[in-house]
Design a protein around this motif. Sequence first.
Motif, short mmCIF file in Angstrom:
data_model
loop_
_atom_site.label_atom_id
_atom_site.label_comp_id
_atom_site.label_asym_id
_atom_site.label_seq_id
_atom_site.Cartn_x
_atom_site.Cartn_y
_atom_site.Cartn_z
N SER A 128 41.02 -17.73 -109.81
CA SER A 128 41.16 -18.90 -110.66
C SER A 128 39.87 -19.08 -111.45
O SER A 128 38.82 -18.50 -111.12
N GLU A 129 39.94 -19.93 -112.49
CA GLU A 129 38.78 -20.11 -113.35
C GLU A 129 37.57 -20.62 -112.58
O GLU A 129 36.45 -20.11 -112.73
N LYS A 130 37.75 -21.64 -111.71
CA LYS A 130 36.62 -22.20 -110.97
C LYS A 130 36.07 -21.20 -109.95
O LYS A 130 34.85 -21.11 -109.76
N ASP A 131 36.96 -20.43 -109.31
CA ASP A 131 36.48 -19.41 -108.37
C ASP A 131 35.69 -18.33 -109.11
O ASP A 131 34.68 -17.83 -108.62
N ARG A 132 36.18 -17.97 -110.30
CA ARG A 132 35.46 -16.95 -111.09
C ARG A 132 34.09 -17.47 -111.51
O ARG A 132 33.09 -16.75 -111.47
N HIS A 133 34.03 -18.76 -111.94
CA HIS A 133 32.73 -19.36 -112.28
C HIS A 133 31.77 -19.22 -111.10
O HIS A 133 30.61 -18.83 -111.26
N ALA A 134 32.25 -19.55 -109.90
CA ALA A 134 31.40 -19.55 -108.72
C ALA A 134 30.86 -18.15 -108.42
O ALA A 134 29.67 -17.98 -108.12
N ILE A 135 31.72 -17.13 -108.49
CA ILE A 135 31.29 -15.76 -108.19
C ILE A 135 30.32 -15.25 -109.24
O ILE A 135 29.29 -14.63 -108.91
N VAL A 136 30.63 -15.49 -110.52
CA VAL A 136 29.75 -15.01 -111.59
C VAL A 136 28.36 -15.62 -111.46
O VAL A 136 27.34 -14.92 -111.53
N ARG A 138 26.93 -17.21 -108.79
CA ARG A 138 26.24 -17.02 -107.51
C ARG A 138 25.81 -15.57 -107.30
O ARG A 138 24.67 -15.31 -106.87
N PHE A 139 26.68 -14.62 -107.62
CA PHE A 139 26.39 -13.23 -107.24
C PHE A 139 26.10 -12.31 -108.43
O PHE A 139 25.40 -11.32 -108.27
N LEU A 140 26.64 -12.60 -109.61
CA LEU A 140 26.34 -11.75 -110.76
C LEU A 140 25.11 -12.23 -111.52
O LEU A 140 24.54 -11.49 -112.30
N GLN A 141 24.76 -13.52 -111.29
CA GLN A 141 23.52 -14.02 -111.89
C GLN A 141 22.53 -14.49 -110.84
O GLN A 141 21.46 -14.99 -111.16
N ASN A 142 22.92 -14.37 -109.55
CA ASN A 142 22.04 -14.70 -108.43
C ASN A 142 21.47 -16.11 -108.52
O ASN A 142 20.28 -16.34 -108.25
N LYS A 143 22.32 -17.06 -108.89
CA LYS A 143 21.90 -18.46 -108.94
C LYS A 143 21.99 -19.07 -107.55
O LYS A 143 22.80 -18.67 -106.73
N SER A 144 21.15 -20.07 -107.31
CA SER A 144 21.20 -20.78 -106.04
C SER A 144 22.45 -21.64 -105.99
O SER A 144 23.07 -21.94 -107.03
N LEU A 145 22.83 -22.07 -104.78
CA LEU A 145 24.00 -22.93 -104.65
C LEU A 145 23.79 -24.25 -105.39
O LEU A 145 24.73 -24.82 -105.95
N LYS A 160 29.01 -24.55 -102.26
CA LYS A 160 29.04 -23.61 -101.12
C LYS A 160 30.47 -23.36 -100.66
O LYS A 160 30.86 -22.22 -100.41
N MET A 161 31.26 -24.43 -100.56
CA MET A 161 32.65 -24.29 -100.14
C MET A 161 33.43 -23.47 -101.16
O MET A 161 34.24 -22.60 -100.80
N ARG A 162 33.20 -23.73 -102.45
CA ARG A 162 33.90 -22.98 -103.50
C ARG A 162 33.54 -21.50 -103.44
O ARG A 162 34.41 -20.64 -103.55
N VAL A 163 32.26 -21.20 -103.28
CA VAL A 163 31.82 -19.80 -103.19
C VAL A 163 32.46 -19.11 -101.99
O VAL A 163 32.94 -17.99 -102.08
N ASN A 164 32.45 -19.78 -100.84
CA ASN A 164 33.01 -19.19 -99.62
C ASN A 164 34.51 -18.93 -99.77
O ASN A 164 35.02 -17.88 -99.33
N ARG A 165 35.23 -19.88 -100.38
CA ARG A 165 36.67 -19.67 -100.59
C ARG A 165 36.91 -18.50 -101.54
O ARG A 165 37.82 -17.69 -101.33
N ALA A 166 36.11 -18.42 -102.59
CA ALA A 166 36.27 -17.32 -103.55
C ALA A 166 35.97 -15.98 -102.89
O ALA A 166 36.65 -14.97 -103.15
N LEU A 167 34.95 -15.95 -102.03
CA LEU A 167 34.63 -14.71 -101.31
C LEU A 167 35.78 -14.29 -100.40
O LEU A 167 36.10 -13.10 -100.29
#
Length: 557
Positions: A128-136, A138-145, A160-167
């Motif tokens: 989903s759009e929000k999950d994609r935002h979180a992954i991009v 957090r992990f593709l730009q290495n931003k902090s939570l 943190k919850m959004r990132v974990n769900r997306a993972l």
Amino acid sequence: MISDDMALVRDYVARQSEQAFATLVSRHVNLVYSAAVRQVRDPHLAEEVTQAVFIILARKAGTLGPETIIPSWLYRTAGFAAADALKIQYRRAKREQEAHMQSLLKETEDEAWQQIAPLLDTAIAGLSEKDRHAIVLRFLQNKSLNEVGAAMGASEDAAKMRVNRALEKLRGFFTKRGISLSAALIAGAVSANSVHAAPVGLAASISATAVKSSAVASSSLTLVKGTLKLMAWTKMKMTVLVGAGMLLAAAGGTAIYETQKAADPSRAGSATTGGPVDMRIRWAVGKKCEAHLEMNQNTETQVPGQPQPIGTEVNLGEDLDYSVLQELAGGGHQLEMQFADETLAVAQGERKIISYDSTQSPAQNADNPIAPMFHLLRGAKIEFFIDADGTVEKVEGLNEIMNRAAAVGKSEIQVVFGQIFNEDTLKQYGAWGELIPNRTVRIGDSWSIKKDVGSTMGMLALDMKLTFKNWEQHGERQCAHIETTGDLSTKTISTASGAAIEIKQGKISGDLWYDPEMGMIVEENSNQALTLNITVQTKTVTTKLNQKIRWVVDTVE
């Protein structure tokens, strides 16, 4: 830094500030180049894709809403550009995947990366759009939570919850394709390996050319044109996705029932004297049937600034084969459905947008953008595990469909497949047993169905009343005529398809015909009248949709 991206965009739009644009490019060029090189597998072509993405940013900067998250927007646009670049270069798109992958003997990030890299962008695109935002972020730009939360307008805990769900969704995606990794290992592998430094000088070259069309190479302009066309096509497919979502919400699979014996008292005279009928579900192991589905959908969309609404007509035809494989413990059954033939036509006024017939050869569909998607369906099999009450508890076979999509290698095809064919929507193909009251009913009796239905639009709430009206001669069959009325509303809104769709008003009406001698529903006609709000970024349009669905069981063996 994330928060002032839009400030730079506004500065560029207002003053044509090349310095502001150059700052955006230098800040995000690694992200775009990394996504491109993963998808096109060619550093030189990846440079061209990267340049095209920033040219598109320059051209569309004035249309971006204030809530736009630039890194995620650039990442998504890179996916479109990479897909179109592969088509322009006539590269082979087919990428074989190993049918069976050995479990990792030693879970290291490098080894994990080798497993997931070929599928990573497909997996992220399906979020989903929000999950994609979180992954991009957090992990593709290495931003902090904390930074992820700030960019998405949420707290650090919510991020943190959004990132974990997306993972977890990514982990599930890879697991279904034979790659068993922990969410933590996936996170580490992506963080450590997913971003590559763009070639020296690429950012400066892009900054100098993206805002000046005269300085752009012809090959890049071709790629830009193709990518913009692909992005427009992706928005247009919302019409088809809405139709598919509504179809799956109101219709479903078929039911093959074991015919009741005449000795059953509840059956005595039911079809000849206008008496009661026993509509209990008893699946007949070994039975097979062919079913045909037709959908006609007309929409009128009022677009801001346009004097007249835009009218679109969608016609879908689908042939499906069903068989009952075995009885399960507790009175349930296992069914198999196979996709046979598909037809689809989409038109706006007199202009044909899409025309597809699966019986035609690949050569006849060579220029058809959706042909690869529907070719994949032909022959695909889905298995339903249904409990004694007719409720679909589990669906198997989705992996086959997604693996076929991955074999085509076109990211837009895979995204569409991920949106239309997920477990929730596929369940509806086997859910017609839920329309049966599983008891004896008499003329005038009514029963209700209230349930949540997964669709391409999100979770829908169905509230329907069914009434046994009378006995009718339906073709060569004496059938119980059942009338349906109800409401369809939006329970949760999905943005996975690139737009948020909300049902403002939804009415359903229709008829069913149940043949007690065959022990099954032999036809359903459903009419839907809906008013939808469709929001893309910050722009909302209103669409009036009228849809007719007809489901017929052709033959039973």
